[in-house]
Write an enzyme that holds these catalytic residues in place. Sequence first.
Site, PDB file in Angstrom:
ATOM      1  N   LYS A 128       8.352  17.099 -24.801  1.00  0.00           N
ATOM      2  CA  LYS A 128       9.211  17.235 -23.613  1.00  0.00           C
ATOM      3  C   LYS A 128       8.318  17.216 -22.387  1.00  0.00           C
ATOM      4  O   LYS A 128       7.123  17.497 -22.486  1.00  0.00           O
ATOM      5  CB  LYS A 128       9.962  18.568 -23.658  1.00  0.00           C
ATOM      6  CG  LYS A 128      11.195  18.598 -22.757  1.00  0.00           C
ATOM      7  CD  LYS A 128      12.377  17.978 -23.453  1.00  0.00           C
ATOM      8  CE  LYS A 128      13.567  17.795 -22.540  1.00  0.00           C
ATOM      9  NZ  LYS A 128      14.768  17.390 -23.324  1.00  0.00           N
ATOM     10  N   GLY A 167      15.155  10.449 -20.745  1.00  0.00           N
ATOM     11  CA  GLY A 167      15.749  11.226 -19.662  1.00  0.00           C
ATOM     12  C   GLY A 167      16.131  12.640 -20.065  1.00  0.00           C
ATOM     13  O   GLY A 167      16.077  13.015 -21.238  1.00  0.00           O
ATOM     14  N   ASP A 168      16.472  13.435 -19.086  1.00  0.00           N
ATOM     15  CA  ASP A 168      17.050  14.774 -19.241  1.00  0.00           C
ATOM     16  C   ASP A 168      17.626  15.090 -17.864  1.00  0.00           C
ATOM     17  O   ASP A 168      17.906  14.147 -17.098  1.00  0.00           O
ATOM     18  CB  ASP A 168      15.962  15.783 -19.690  1.00  0.00           C
ATOM     19  CG  ASP A 168      16.563  17.112 -20.168  1.00  0.00           C
ATOM     20  OD1 ASP A 168      17.011  17.177 -21.316  1.00  0.00           O
ATOM     21  OD2 ASP A 168      16.601  18.082 -19.382  1.00  0.00           O
TER      22      ASP A 168
HETATM   23  P1  NDP Z   1      22.223  15.476 -15.509  1.00  0.00           P
HETATM   24  O1  NDP Z   1      21.101  15.584 -14.555  1.00  0.00           O
HETATM   25  O2  NDP Z   1      22.898  14.177 -15.698  1.00  0.00           O
HETATM   26  O3  NDP Z   1      23.336  16.553 -15.177  1.00  0.00           O
HETATM   27  C1  NDP Z   1      23.021  17.908 -15.119  1.00  0.00           C
HETATM   28  C2  NDP Z   1      24.283  18.675 -14.796  1.00  0.00           C
HETATM   29  O4  NDP Z   1      24.025  20.063 -14.973  1.00  0.00           O
HETATM   30  C3  NDP Z   1      24.720  18.519 -13.348  1.00  0.00           C
HETATM   31  O5  NDP Z   1      26.110  18.621 -13.283  1.00  0.00           O
HETATM   32  C4  NDP Z   1      24.034  19.696 -12.675  1.00  0.00           C
HETATM   33  O6  NDP Z   1      24.627  20.122 -11.466  1.00  0.00           O
HETATM   34  C5  NDP Z   1      24.188  20.746 -13.739  1.00  0.00           C
HETATM   35  N1  NDP Z   1      23.147  21.761 -13.558  1.00  0.00           N
HETATM   36  C6  NDP Z   1      21.805  21.569 -13.601  1.00  0.00           C
HETATM   37  N2  NDP Z   1      21.152  22.711 -13.364  1.00  0.00           N
HETATM   38  C7  NDP Z   1      22.118  23.631 -13.155  1.00  0.00           C
HETATM   39  C8  NDP Z   1      22.081  25.013 -12.871  1.00  0.00           C
HETATM   40  N3  NDP Z   1      20.913  25.667 -12.726  1.00  0.00           N
HETATM   41  N4  NDP Z   1      23.285  25.665 -12.761  1.00  0.00           N
HETATM   42  C9  NDP Z   1      24.465  24.990 -12.896  1.00  0.00           C
HETATM   43  N5  NDP Z   1      24.550  23.668 -13.164  1.00  0.00           N
HETATM   44  C10 NDP Z   1      23.395  23.016 -13.290  1.00  0.00           C
HETATM   45  O7  NDP Z   1      21.628  16.008 -16.898  1.00  0.00           O
HETATM   46  P2  NDP Z   1      22.176  15.777 -18.385  1.00  0.00           P
HETATM   47  O8  NDP Z   1      23.655  15.669 -18.382  1.00  0.00           O
HETATM   48  O9  NDP Z   1      21.365  14.704 -18.988  1.00  0.00           O
HETATM   49  O10 NDP Z   1      21.717  17.139 -19.074  1.00  0.00           O
HETATM   50  C11 NDP Z   1      22.573  18.272 -19.193  1.00  0.00           C
HETATM   51  C12 NDP Z   1      22.092  19.160 -20.316  1.00  0.00           C
HETATM   52  O11 NDP Z   1      22.099  18.432 -21.545  1.00  0.00           O
HETATM   53  C13 NDP Z   1      20.646  19.681 -20.181  1.00  0.00           C
HETATM   54  O12 NDP Z   1      20.580  20.960 -20.775  1.00  0.00           O
HETATM   55  C14 NDP Z   1      19.845  18.694 -21.015  1.00  0.00           C
HETATM   56  O13 NDP Z   1      18.637  19.255 -21.458  1.00  0.00           O
HETATM   57  C15 NDP Z   1      20.816  18.475 -22.148  1.00  0.00           C
HETATM   58  N6  NDP Z   1      20.637  17.257 -22.947  1.00  0.00           N
HETATM   59  C16 NDP Z   1      20.606  16.016 -22.374  1.00  0.00           C
HETATM   60  C17 NDP Z   1      20.471  14.901 -23.163  1.00  0.00           C
HETATM   61  C18 NDP Z   1      20.516  13.530 -22.599  1.00  0.00           C
HETATM   62  O14 NDP Z   1      20.468  12.579 -23.390  1.00  0.00           O
HETATM   63  N7  NDP Z   1      20.621  13.343 -21.286  1.00  0.00           N
HETATM   64  C19 NDP Z   1      20.304  15.003 -24.611  1.00  0.00           C
HETATM   65  C20 NDP Z   1      20.425  16.340 -25.135  1.00  0.00           C
HETATM   66  C21 NDP Z   1      20.560  17.415 -24.306  1.00  0.00           C
HETATM   67  P3  NDP Z   1      23.822  19.974 -10.073  1.00  0.00           P
HETATM   68  O15 NDP Z   1      24.007  18.542  -9.682  1.00  0.00           O
HETATM   69  O16 NDP Z   1      24.461  20.938  -9.137  1.00  0.00           O
HETATM   70  O17 NDP Z   1      22.377  20.309 -10.344  1.00  0.00           O
HETATM   71  O1  2IT Z   2      17.187  17.141 -25.011  1.00  0.00           O
HETATM   72  C1  2IT Z   2      17.218  15.981 -25.488  1.00  0.00           C
HETATM   73  O2  2IT Z   2      17.390  15.773 -26.686  1.00  0.00           O
HETATM   74  C2  2IT Z   2      17.099  14.857 -24.546  1.00  0.00           C
HETATM   75  N1  2IT Z   2      17.019  15.080 -23.344  1.00  0.00           N
HETATM   76  C3  2IT Z   2      17.041  13.449 -25.075  1.00  0.00           C
HETATM   77  C4  2IT Z   2      15.638  13.113 -25.495  1.00  0.00           C
HETATM   78  C5  2IT Z   2      15.407  11.677 -25.884  1.00  0.00           C
HETATM   79  O3  2IT Z   2      14.241  11.394 -26.196  1.00  0.00           O
HETATM   80  O4  2IT Z   2      16.323  10.864 -25.900  1.00  0.00           O
END
Ligand code: NDP
Ligand code: 2IT
Length: 448
Positions: A128, A167-168
Amino acid sequence: MLKNTYLQEVYGEASRRSAGEKEFLQAVLEVLESLEPVIERDPSYEKLGIIERLIEPERFIQFRVPWVDDSGKVRVNRGYRVQFNSAIGPYKGGLRFHPSVNASIIKFLGFEQTFKNSLTTLPMGGGKGGADFDPKGKSDGEVMRFCQSFMSEIFRHIGPDTDVPAGDIGVGGREVGFMFGQYKRLKNEFTGVLTGKGLSFGGSLARTEATGYGACYFTEEMLSHLKGESLKGKRVVISGSGNVATYCAEKLLQLGALPVTVSDSSGYAYDEKGIDIALLKQIKEVERGRVSDYAARRPGAKYGENCREVFTVPCDVAMPCATQNELDETSAEALIKNGVIAVSEGANMPCTPGAVEKLLAAGVLFGPAKAANAGGVATSGLEMSQNSQRYSWSFEEVDSKLHDIMKKVYRSAAEAAEEYGMAGNILAGANIAGFLKVGAAMKAQGIV
Ligand code: NDP
Ligand code: 2IT
């Protein structure tokens, strides 16, 4: 609470060594609690120091990221990559750009990723990274210069057979594209070194949708196996409004469920007719706007200013898809009072330990992040396969592989829980199943 004295000692040492790394220690403790019966059944884990090695990253890289903003001022951020465990494959895991990023956050995510990647059935180790850079309010030019500077350091540590970022939070298609361009320029190599790429340069169809879709496939399996139910007709509370939340809502609608909320760090929208996906995508993906804009433009939607209150909206199923520790004991109590039957984690570690305890005690089905959201990285693994073959599969092919993987993820977690006397505890089962494969590989590879 740990009862096994060996694990107590290991955790005590980790707490001393990583003092102050609250999220990392939280993630470690949760896994160690689940592993007690495994360690007790097979003493060789202790003798070989498997747990001590598992919680210590193979490599932790921290670096300076200097860049120039639009006014000409030099800015400096802190970049990270943790290469946690490579027992079953090259390091794999996303990059997070958010002001809250620090060593603890990166290590918790890298640690979790090791188990999650193991559960996917694909050959990927855990990694990560990220930076305390805030892409919000920055111009495309600023984001590009930051991404190029970030890649100018990490390019020497990654590679398609070494470590493959993605991404994340705060890192989507735009950022991955800028980083890929800089890697290619520095190495003079066009390889699948990042996943989540654009479709015109090696990205996989369905990667954008994969985490949210996968979380729904997983929840469907869990509801069917443990309750004989399905998502059809269920009211679902979603938090977040980014990549995971958006495609979770989209799949829920396709499955006949009704997602009624989305949120961001400023507030939440309650839309009792069901989230309008086209409007949400327009605001979040095209305009890079806020949930308040969604509420203002969607007739009948209500807006609340405290994002944590999203969990007070009555629902059958809750899918927290924003960030770590967003769903606490108070939220869990509100959900239980409103009759929630399942909570599935789209985000990484969104439920606090206290919330998890309350949900399990109330008999609520619980889908832990490392299983429920494994569809994103699983599809990244499929992107790596396509890149190696220099070929690409159709949306339907990738989606059907994703669906199949999520069923397997659920099954292996459910079976491990049963095998160790905790039937129905998918949290413990996911930790155990994820661990067994990594542990076996570590044993076979000697003391490294
Ligand atoms: P994005 O950046 O696309 O979206 C993040 C969302 O979470 C936004 O709506 C953001 O709101 C909100 N957010 C972030 N920080 C906070 C906070 N401190 N309090 C409240 N809301 C918050 O990210 P993702 O959708 O990709 O990721 C969301 C979650 O999913 C994370 O935990 C990530 O680790 C997890 N994840 C993502 C994967 C992926 O493929 N993208 C895979 C597996 C897990 P704001 O705009 O106000 O910050
Ligand atoms: O938390 C997660 O699993 C991710 N943000 C996706 C990681 C990835 O390599 O696609």
